[in-house]
Design a protein around this motif. Structure first.
Motif, PDB file in Angstrom:
ATOM      1  N   GLN A 156       0.717  -1.068  -0.199  1.00 34.85           N
ATOM      2  CA  GLN A 156      -0.061   0.018   0.104  1.00 34.85           C
ATOM      3  C   GLN A 156       0.934   1.101   0.177  1.00 34.85           C
ATOM      4  O   GLN A 156       0.682   2.111  -0.686  1.00 34.85           O
ATOM      5  CB  GLN A 156      -0.926   0.057   0.950  1.00 34.85           C
ATOM      6  CG  GLN A 156      -1.966   1.124   1.278  1.00 34.85           C
ATOM      7  CD  GLN A 156      -2.717   1.013   2.380  1.00 34.85           C
ATOM      8  OE1 GLN A 156      -2.355   1.045   3.575  1.00 34.85           O
ATOM      9  NE2 GLN A 156      -4.038   0.918   2.242  1.00 34.85           N
ATOM     10  N   LEU A 157       1.902   1.313   0.730  1.00 34.82           N
ATOM     11  CA  LEU A 157       2.839   2.456   0.882  1.00 34.82           C
ATOM     12  C   LEU A 157       3.498   2.635  -0.431  1.00 34.82           C
ATOM     13  O   LEU A 157       3.524   3.713  -0.993  1.00 34.82           O
ATOM     14  CB  LEU A 157       4.000   2.274   1.816  1.00 34.82           C
ATOM     15  CG  LEU A 157       3.392   2.314   3.303  1.00 34.82           C
ATOM     16  CD1 LEU A 157       4.818   1.755   4.224  1.00 34.82           C
ATOM     17  CD2 LEU A 157       3.287   3.781   3.646  1.00 34.82           C
ATOM     18  N   MET A 158       3.862   1.446  -1.440  1.00 35.68           N
ATOM     19  CA  MET A 158       4.380   1.781  -2.693  1.00 35.68           C
ATOM     20  C   MET A 158       3.492   2.217  -3.581  1.00 35.68           C
ATOM     21  O   MET A 158       3.885   3.061  -4.529  1.00 35.68           O
ATOM     22  CB  MET A 158       4.988   0.617  -3.250  1.00 35.68           C
ATOM     23  CG  MET A 158       6.093  -0.122  -2.328  1.00 35.68           C
ATOM     24  SD  MET A 158       7.620   1.049  -2.863  1.00 35.68           S
ATOM     25  CE  MET A 158       7.720   0.998  -4.587  1.00 35.68           C
ATOM     26  N   SER A 159       2.234   1.663  -3.450  1.00 34.78           N
ATOM     27  CA  SER A 159       1.219   2.332  -4.146  1.00 34.78           C
ATOM     28  C   SER A 159       0.751   3.910  -4.026  1.00 34.78           C
ATOM     29  O   SER A 159       0.975   4.772  -5.061  1.00 34.78           O
ATOM     30  CB  SER A 159      -0.151   1.666  -4.075  1.00 34.78           C
ATOM     31  OG  SER A 159      -1.278   2.138  -4.786  1.00 34.78           O
ATOM     32  N   GLU A 160       1.043   4.277  -2.852  1.00 32.38           N
ATOM     33  CA  GLU A 160       0.923   5.691  -2.480  1.00 32.38           C
ATOM     34  C   GLU A 160       1.994   6.524  -3.091  1.00 32.38           C
ATOM     35  O   GLU A 160       1.989   7.583  -3.337  1.00 32.38           O
ATOM     36  CB  GLU A 160       0.845   5.807  -0.935  1.00 32.38           C
ATOM     37  CG  GLU A 160      -0.428   5.245  -0.264  1.00 32.38           C
ATOM     38  CD  GLU A 160      -0.380   5.291   1.508  1.00 32.38           C
ATOM     39  OE1 GLU A 160       0.480   5.916   2.023  1.00 32.38           O
ATOM     40  OE2 GLU A 160      -1.373   4.773   1.909  1.00 32.38           O
ATOM     41  N   THR A 161       3.244   5.876  -2.788  1.00 28.92           N
ATOM     42  CA  THR A 161       4.350   6.321  -3.217  1.00 28.92           C
ATOM     43  C   THR A 161       4.224   6.882  -4.721  1.00 28.92           C
ATOM     44  O   THR A 161       4.716   8.015  -5.217  1.00 28.92           O
ATOM     45  CB  THR A 161       5.480   5.592  -3.007  1.00 28.92           C
ATOM     46  OG1 THR A 161       5.742   5.190  -1.803  1.00 28.92           O
ATOM     47  CG2 THR A 161       6.748   6.277  -3.740  1.00 28.92           C
ATOM     48  N   GLU A 162       3.851   6.099  -5.521  1.00 32.89           N
ATOM     49  CA  GLU A 162       3.454   6.130  -6.948  1.00 32.89           C
ATOM     50  C   GLU A 162       2.543   7.173  -7.593  1.00 32.89           C
ATOM     51  O   GLU A 162       2.506   7.519  -8.696  1.00 32.89           O
ATOM     52  CB  GLU A 162       3.283   4.842  -7.732  1.00 32.89           C
ATOM     53  CG  GLU A 162       4.494   3.764  -7.551  1.00 32.89           C
ATOM     54  CD  GLU A 162       4.204   2.336  -8.018  1.00 32.89           C
ATOM     55  OE1 GLU A 162       2.971   2.334  -8.261  1.00 32.89           O
ATOM     56  OE2 GLU A 162       5.010   1.606  -7.886  1.00 32.89           O
ATOM     57  N   GLU A 363       1.982  -4.787  12.100  1.00 30.68           N
ATOM     58  CA  GLU A 363       2.296  -3.499  11.203  1.00 30.68           C
ATOM     59  C   GLU A 363       1.946  -3.641   9.818  1.00 30.68           C
ATOM     60  O   GLU A 363       1.683  -2.772   9.071  1.00 30.68           O
ATOM     61  CB  GLU A 363       3.480  -2.748  11.604  1.00 30.68           C
ATOM     62  CG  GLU A 363       3.728  -2.304  12.944  1.00 30.68           C
ATOM     63  CD  GLU A 363       4.835  -1.562  13.145  1.00 30.68           C
ATOM     64  OE1 GLU A 363       5.332  -0.800  11.920  1.00 30.68           O
ATOM     65  OE2 GLU A 363       5.487  -1.290  14.263  1.00 30.68           O
ATOM     66  N   CYS A 364       2.146  -4.838   9.284  1.00 35.93           N
ATOM     67  CA  CYS A 364       2.010  -5.301   7.975  1.00 35.93           C
ATOM     68  C   CYS A 364       0.382  -5.144   7.589  1.00 35.93           C
ATOM     69  O   CYS A 364       0.185  -5.388   6.309  1.00 35.93           O
ATOM     70  CB  CYS A 364       2.690  -6.732   7.403  1.00 35.93           C
ATOM     71  SG  CYS A 364       4.619  -6.535   7.012  1.00 35.93           S
ATOM     72  N   GLN A 365      -0.226  -5.389   8.533  1.00 35.87           N
ATOM     73  CA  GLN A 365      -1.703  -5.561   8.169  1.00 35.87           C
ATOM     74  C   GLN A 365      -2.130  -4.046   7.578  1.00 35.87           C
ATOM     75  O   GLN A 365      -1.954  -3.024   8.128  1.00 35.87           O
ATOM     76  CB  GLN A 365      -2.653  -6.173   9.388  1.00 35.87           C
ATOM     77  CG  GLN A 365      -2.152  -7.451   9.861  1.00 35.87           C
ATOM     78  CD  GLN A 365      -2.149  -8.447   8.883  1.00 35.87           C
ATOM     79  OE1 GLN A 365      -3.156  -8.676   7.965  1.00 35.87           O
ATOM     80  NE2 GLN A 365      -1.242  -9.217   8.594  1.00 35.87           N
TER      81      GLN A 365
END
Length: 421
Positions: A156-162, A363-365
């Motif tokens: 999800q963080l990678m998607s937000e980054t992009e 935290e991965c959830q």
């Protein structure tokens, strides 16, 4: 007066020199990237396929073997007064990822670090001895291979980054190169990640004397290199770097910090001096990002990050870090932000703690939001109402089956005949 000042400065310098001399190396962890290799894969239109490489894709080359043999010799020189001159299994533990290139790099490195002598020579014509290298199956690797794909929150963080403006600005600025790669390589889709992969293939081919494709000019190659380094920054930082580190490189940092803390006050009989970790460029980048010392550039072949634990006569422990990414130059010091080069161990632990997760699986959830709660409430209410409807229907059915209340067919008594009709 001048003589007194000079004498005072000299005395102070002598005292400082004594204090430094009193610090003694106690334990070392080294993490390095494997050596030079063949490409991991080819792009669809690549004229060089797996058959064109001596051992196939992703394999350590002879140059890679030489690089790690030389690194082993460097480590022997650096720690010659710390490590035993000959191999002692109690002093060193070697851990590698389960890839041919990392396992072979470790073996080449150990050949340079521990050339056999005396009783360890088992063939006079062979300046080598076997030294164990430990690993686990890649499917179980959670310490040395990043990024791990088992973390929904990281995805999800990678998607937000992009979707950040900064990311979109960079990709827009290099869209011509991204489009060129798609048109020339036969790839159906191109992104920062796929461009990174194509650059790696072209880089390996160039290092091994293979002719580049016609469309690859020096300018294009330089742009691809920029996008490749950008890919490393995006993967481990750029946006919410600390949280990414807690889910990735922080796992390795946690293990290293734990070992440093234990070795500062070792158990009686503990003889371990060197922990050697053989891994990948992404491993080095992930670890350095979790230390907030990553320079944003892909770690080169045989690059080596060193943690040195030293203690003084007062019982204090210090951690210093050095990075060797150029065999022609001395390693350069890395200072943990908020500390000094010789960082007191307690400060090193305190500063790195926010970058380490106490419960990574939790935290991965993916975090729940108000919408999720509303859905749950609606489902609960709907379920309750459905139960009421079912209960009413059951009551009606039972009422209809009651023989006392059933007004359908029943016996008729013939009063005259005195028998049933």
């Amino acid at each position: 007066m001048r003589f007194s000042v000079v004498l005072l400065l000299f005395s102070a310098g002598s005292v400082c020199g004594q204090l430094v001399a009193e610090r003694k190396l106690a334990y070392v962890t080294v993490l390095y990237r494997h050596g030079d290799r063949s490409p991991v894969k080819a792009y669809p239109t690549d004229p060089y396929q797996e058959k064109d490489w001596p051992q196939g894709f992703g394999q350590l080359s002879q140059e890679g073997m030489r690089q790690h043999f030389e690194l082993g010799q460097f480590l022997r020189t650096r720690y010659q007064n710390f490590l035993n001159a000959s191999y002692d299994r109690h002093e060193i533990f070697v851990r590698s990822t389960d890839y041919d290139r990392t396992l072979m790099s470790a073996e080449a490195n150990l050949a340079g670090l521990y050339p056999p002598s005396g009783q360890q020579v088992f063939r006079p014509d062979l300046k080598w001895q076997p030294i164990p290298v430990h690993t686990v199956p890649q499917s179980q690797e959670r310490l040395l291979s990043f990024p791990l794909g088992d973390c929904p929150r990281y995805q999800q963080l990678m998607s937000e980054t992009e979707h950040t403006a900064a990311f979109l600005n960079v990709t827009a600025a290099y869209q011509d190169v991204i489009d060129l790669v798609r048109n020339k390589t036969g790839l159906e889709k191109t992104s920062v990640e796929t461009v990174w992969s194509v650059y790696d293939t072209l880089f390996c081919e160039a290092r091994h004397g293979k002719a580049p494709p016609d469309w690859l000019t020096p300018v294009v190659m330089e742009k691809l290199k920029t996008l490749k380094d950008f890919g490393f920054q995006v993967t481990f930082g750029f946006y919410k770097q600390r949280e990414k580190s807690r889910l990735q490189g922080g796992m390795l940092l946690q293990e290293i910090v734990r070992n440093l803390s234990q070795m500062a006050a070792p158990e009686p009989g503990q003889r371990l001096k060197l922990m050697m970790l053989s891994a990948h460029d992404t491993t080095v980048a992930a670890l350095q990002a979790s230390l907030d010392v990553f320079n944003g550039v892909q770690p080169p072949y045989a690059s080596c990050h060193m943690f040195e634990l030293s203690t003084d006569t007062n019982g204090s422990a210090f951690v210093s870090m050095f990075y060797r990414n150029d065999s022609s130059a001395a390693p350069y010091p890395l200072t943990l932000p908020g500390c000094s080069l010789y960082c007191p161990l307690e400060d090193f632990v305190r500063i790195t703690k926010p970058w380490i997760s106490d419960d990574r699986d939790r935290e991965c959830q993916l975090p729940s939001d108000g919408t999720d709660r509303e859905v749950i409430i609606c489902l609960a209410v709907s379920g309750f109402l459905l139960l009421i409807v079912i209960a009413i229907l059951l009551a009606i059915i039972c009422r209809q089956k009651d023989p006392v209340r059933n007004r359908g067919y029943h016996h008729v008594i013939n009063q005259e005949a005195g028998e049933e009709s």
